[in-house]
Design a protein around this motif. Structure first.
Motif, PDB file in Angstrom:
ATOM      1  N   ARG A  72       1.176  -0.786   0.070  1.00 23.32           N
ATOM      2  CA  ARG A  72       0.149   0.013  -0.079  1.00 23.32           C
ATOM      3  C   ARG A  72       0.719   1.152   0.098  1.00 23.32           C
ATOM      4  O   ARG A  72       2.244   1.983   0.619  1.00 23.32           O
ATOM      5  N   GLY A  73       0.511   2.401  -0.357  1.00 18.79           N
ATOM      6  CA  GLY A  73       0.482   3.682  -0.072  1.00 18.79           C
ATOM      7  C   GLY A  73       0.670   4.947  -1.315  1.00 18.79           C
ATOM      8  O   GLY A  73      -0.220   4.248  -2.062  1.00 18.79           O
ATOM      9  N   ARG A  74       1.365   5.682  -1.641  1.00 15.31           N
ATOM     10  CA  ARG A  74       1.810   6.724  -1.615  1.00 15.31           C
ATOM     11  C   ARG A  74       2.200   6.992  -2.634  1.00 15.31           C
ATOM     12  O   ARG A  74       3.789   7.280  -1.773  1.00 15.31           O
ATOM     13  N   VAL A  75       2.578   7.290  -3.944  1.00 17.58           N
ATOM     14  CA  VAL A  75       4.370   7.506  -4.802  1.00 17.58           C
ATOM     15  C   VAL A  75       3.964   8.580  -5.576  1.00 17.58           C
ATOM     16  O   VAL A  75       2.582   8.998  -6.301  1.00 17.58           O
ATOM     17  N   THR A  76       4.572   9.776  -5.207  1.00 17.21           N
ATOM     18  CA  THR A  76       4.314  11.063  -6.263  1.00 17.21           C
ATOM     19  C   THR A  76       5.747  11.102  -6.751  1.00 17.21           C
ATOM     20  O   THR A  76       6.881  10.853  -5.810  1.00 17.21           O
ATOM     21  N   VAL A  77       5.751  11.890  -8.547  1.00 17.84           N
ATOM     22  CA  VAL A  77       6.818  11.977  -8.961  1.00 17.84           C
ATOM     23  C   VAL A  77       6.604  13.520  -9.471  1.00 17.84           C
ATOM     24  O   VAL A  77       5.887  14.070 -10.340  1.00 17.84           O
ATOM     25  N   THR A  78       7.981  14.137  -9.092  1.00 20.94           N
ATOM     26  CA  THR A  78       7.541  15.470  -9.185  1.00 20.94           C
ATOM     27  C   THR A  78       9.219  15.613 -10.458  1.00 20.94           C
ATOM     28  O   THR A  78       9.918  15.508 -10.053  1.00 20.94           O
ATOM     29  N   GLY A  79       8.684  16.193 -11.684  1.00 24.90           N
ATOM     30  CA  GLY A  79       9.628  16.844 -12.480  1.00 24.90           C
ATOM     31  C   GLY A  79      10.561  18.000 -12.379  1.00 24.90           C
ATOM     32  O   GLY A  79       9.771  18.992 -11.222  1.00 24.90           O
ATOM     33  N   ILE A  80      11.175  17.727 -12.740  1.00 20.57           N
ATOM     34  CA  ILE A  80      12.376  19.164 -12.721  1.00 20.57           C
ATOM     35  C   ILE A  80      13.456  19.827 -13.625  1.00 20.57           C
ATOM     36  O   ILE A  80      13.952  18.739 -14.253  1.00 20.57           O
ATOM     37  N   TRP A 104      -1.364   5.563  -6.404  1.00 19.02           N
ATOM     38  CA  TRP A 104      -1.761   5.516  -5.208  1.00 19.02           C
ATOM     39  C   TRP A 104      -2.515   3.981  -4.823  1.00 19.02           C
ATOM     40  O   TRP A 104      -3.015   3.541  -6.136  1.00 19.02           O
ATOM     41  N   ARG A 105      -2.385   2.754  -3.705  1.00 20.69           N
ATOM     42  CA  ARG A 105      -3.410   1.867  -3.213  1.00 20.69           C
ATOM     43  C   ARG A 105      -3.236   1.834  -2.147  1.00 20.69           C
ATOM     44  O   ARG A 105      -2.458   1.827  -0.797  1.00 20.69           O
ATOM     45  N   ASN A 106      -4.959   2.402  -1.402  1.00 24.37           N
ATOM     46  CA  ASN A 106      -4.711   2.558  -0.555  1.00 24.37           C
ATOM     47  C   ASN A 106      -5.274   1.143   0.968  1.00 24.37           C
ATOM     48  O   ASN A 106      -4.953   0.161   0.375  1.00 24.37           O
ATOM     49  N   ALA A 107      -5.241   1.663   1.639  1.00 25.67           N
ATOM     50  CA  ALA A 107      -4.867   0.803   2.831  1.00 25.67           C
ATOM     51  C   ALA A 107      -6.358  -0.345   2.718  1.00 25.67           C
ATOM     52  O   ALA A 107      -5.363  -1.404   2.433  1.00 25.67           O
ATOM     53  N   ASP A 108      -6.984  -0.527   2.607  1.00 30.98           N
ATOM     54  CA  ASP A 108      -8.067  -1.894   2.515  1.00 30.98           C
ATOM     55  C   ASP A 108      -8.454  -1.308   1.014  1.00 30.98           C
ATOM     56  O   ASP A 108      -9.428  -2.608   0.465  1.00 30.98           O
ATOM     57  N   ASP A 109      -7.469  -1.471  -0.442  1.00 32.17           N
ATOM     58  CA  ASP A 109      -7.770  -2.611  -1.479  1.00 32.17           C
ATOM     59  C   ASP A 109      -6.998  -3.528  -1.618  1.00 32.17           C
ATOM     60  O   ASP A 109      -6.173  -3.475  -0.819  1.00 32.17           O
ATOM     61  N   PRO A 110      -7.699  -4.389  -2.408  1.00 30.58           N
ATOM     62  CA  PRO A 110      -6.483  -5.854  -2.372  1.00 30.58           C
ATOM     63  C   PRO A 110      -5.738  -5.457  -3.203  1.00 30.58           C
ATOM     64  O   PRO A 110      -5.514  -4.463  -4.016  1.00 30.58           O
ATOM     65  N   ASP A 111      -4.520  -6.175  -2.866  1.00 30.47           N
ATOM     66  CA  ASP A 111      -3.523  -6.452  -3.525  1.00 30.47           C
ATOM     67  C   ASP A 111      -2.927  -6.819  -5.190  1.00 30.47           C
ATOM     68  O   ASP A 111      -2.435  -5.533  -5.987  1.00 30.47           O
ATOM     69  N   GLU A 112      -4.684  -6.967  -5.963  1.00 22.10           N
ATOM     70  CA  GLU A 112      -4.806  -7.351  -7.672  1.00 22.10           C
ATOM     71  C   GLU A 112      -5.242  -6.010  -7.683  1.00 22.10           C
ATOM     72  O   GLU A 112      -5.138  -6.375  -9.366  1.00 22.10           O
ATOM     73  N   LEU A 113      -5.950  -5.282  -6.900  1.00 17.53           N
ATOM     74  CA  LEU A 113      -6.413  -4.012  -7.894  1.00 17.53           C
ATOM     75  C   LEU A 113      -5.104  -2.982  -8.124  1.00 17.53           C
ATOM     76  O   LEU A 113      -4.405  -2.945  -7.762  1.00 17.53           O
ATOM     77  N   PRO A 114      -5.546  -2.540  -9.413  1.00 15.90           N
ATOM     78  CA  PRO A 114      -4.645  -1.825  -9.776  1.00 15.90           C
ATOM     79  C   PRO A 114      -3.931  -0.453  -9.372  1.00 15.90           C
ATOM     80  O   PRO A 114      -5.503   0.041  -8.509  1.00 15.90           O
ATOM     81  N   LEU A 115      -3.378  -0.332 -10.047  1.00 22.00           N
ATOM     82  CA  LEU A 115      -3.054   1.611  -8.412  1.00 22.00           C
ATOM     83  C   LEU A 115      -3.831   2.223  -8.997  1.00 22.00           C
ATOM     84  O   LEU A 115      -4.261   2.375 -10.513  1.00 22.00           O
ATOM     85  N   LYS A 116      -4.184   3.033  -8.056  1.00 20.26           N
ATOM     86  CA  LYS A 116      -5.328   3.983  -8.980  1.00 20.26           C
ATOM     87  C   LYS A 116      -4.101   5.459  -9.328  1.00 20.26           C
ATOM     88  O   LYS A 116      -2.817   5.550  -8.844  1.00 20.26           O
ATOM     89  N   PHE A 117      -4.314   6.165 -10.480  1.00 20.68           N
ATOM     90  CA  PHE A 117      -4.196   7.525 -10.708  1.00 20.68           C
ATOM     91  C   PHE A 117      -4.527   8.344 -11.415  1.00 20.68           C
ATOM     92  O   PHE A 117      -5.556   7.998 -11.583  1.00 20.68           O
TER      93      PHE A 117
END
Length: 164
Positions: A72-80, A104-117
């Motif tokens: 789970r978690g959230r990743v942000t990508v910022t260009g420079i 991101w993938r929320n804490a209650d999302d199943p592992d097989e659920l694709p990442l949200k964006f």
């Protein structure tokens, strides 16, 4: 960098360990000396690292993102937009590109659920990268892992079509 049979170019985000460490030393140095950051300076946060994309060619059209995150978690990508020089000038907030990419993938999302964006932001971000590739051989990014995401559990690349 992978060349797939459909004539696309897939570029992997690679951590720039030396540059990340140099930016962490800047934060540490300011803390130890009790100094403040320069006006407009953007200091590296503990959960951020500097990554880079190396462009083997300058004529690229954005195709799509490839992003995987185990857990789970959230990743942000910022260009420079800054092109770092050997003296590693300080990163200024005005040099950060918009939009940023967030997966991101929320804490209650199943592992097989694709990442949200946010699809529109990611499309625009990919097109900006392709545009900057026309005048760059390398581009830098800040990747921030939050809410349980860890850099060791993520993979990020961008797919382009050459000659666009």
């Amino acid at each position: 960098m992978d060349k797939s049979p459909s004539d696309t170019l897939r570029l992997e985000f690679k951590e720039d360990v030396a540059l990340t460490e140099m930016m962490r030393l800047r934060v540490s140095s300011l803390q130890k000396s009790g100094q403040k950051r320069q006006d407009g300076e953007r200091l590296l946060l503990p959960y951020e690292a500097v990554y880079r994309l190396d462009f083997p060619t300058q004529e690229l059209g954005f195709s799509r993102w490839h992003f995987s995150l185990s857990g789970r978690g959230r990743v942000t990508v910022t260009g420079i937009c800054q092109l770092w020089t050997p003296d590693l000038t300080h990163l200024m907030t005005r040099q950060l590109l918009e939009p940023i990419g967030t997966f991101w993938r929320n804490a209650d999302d199943p592992d097989e659920l694709p990442l949200k964006f946010l699809e529109a932001d990611m499309q625009e971000f990919g097109e900006r990268i392709a545009e900057l590739a026309k005048v760059r051989k390398v581009m830098y990014f800040l990747l921030a892992c939050k809410d349980g995401a860890e850099a060791a559990n993520l993979s990020c690349s961008v797919e382009f079509t050459p000659g666009k």
